[in-house]
Design a protein around this motif. Sequence first.
Motif, short mmCIF file in Angstrom:
data_model
loop_
_atom_site.label_atom_id
_atom_site.label_comp_id
_atom_site.label_asym_id
_atom_site.label_seq_id
_atom_site.Cartn_x
_atom_site.Cartn_y
_atom_site.Cartn_z
N TYR A 89 40.43 41.20 35.05
CA TYR A 89 40.76 39.87 35.54
C TYR A 89 39.56 39.21 36.19
N LYS A 90 38.77 39.98 36.95
CA LYS A 90 37.58 39.41 37.57
C LYS A 90 36.60 38.93 36.50
N LYS A 150 42.36 44.99 37.28
CA LYS A 150 41.75 44.06 38.26
C LYS A 150 40.32 43.73 37.86
#
Length: 78
Positions: free
Chosen positions: A53-54, A50
């Motif tokens: 992805y950010k 995550k």
Amino acid sequence: MVKNKVVIKERDAWTDLANFIGEMVAKYADAMGLDQLPDPDNYLRMKRIKQLYKELYKTENIEKFRSIIISIERNAAA
């Protein structure tokens, strides 16, 4: 029943509390279902994905990748 014990030669204010918690966990481990808890490695892996992805979808990265894709499309169309 777990019979493993840690012997500490020097006792301090926290020793009794640590022993109590250790004994309670050992006594009630089956009832608490500790073996059924999720895998912490999987949780940490998903957390890292995550985070990546950010980073990938930050504005400057999106613009950088758009320019790469456009130049490839221009070369393919020519």
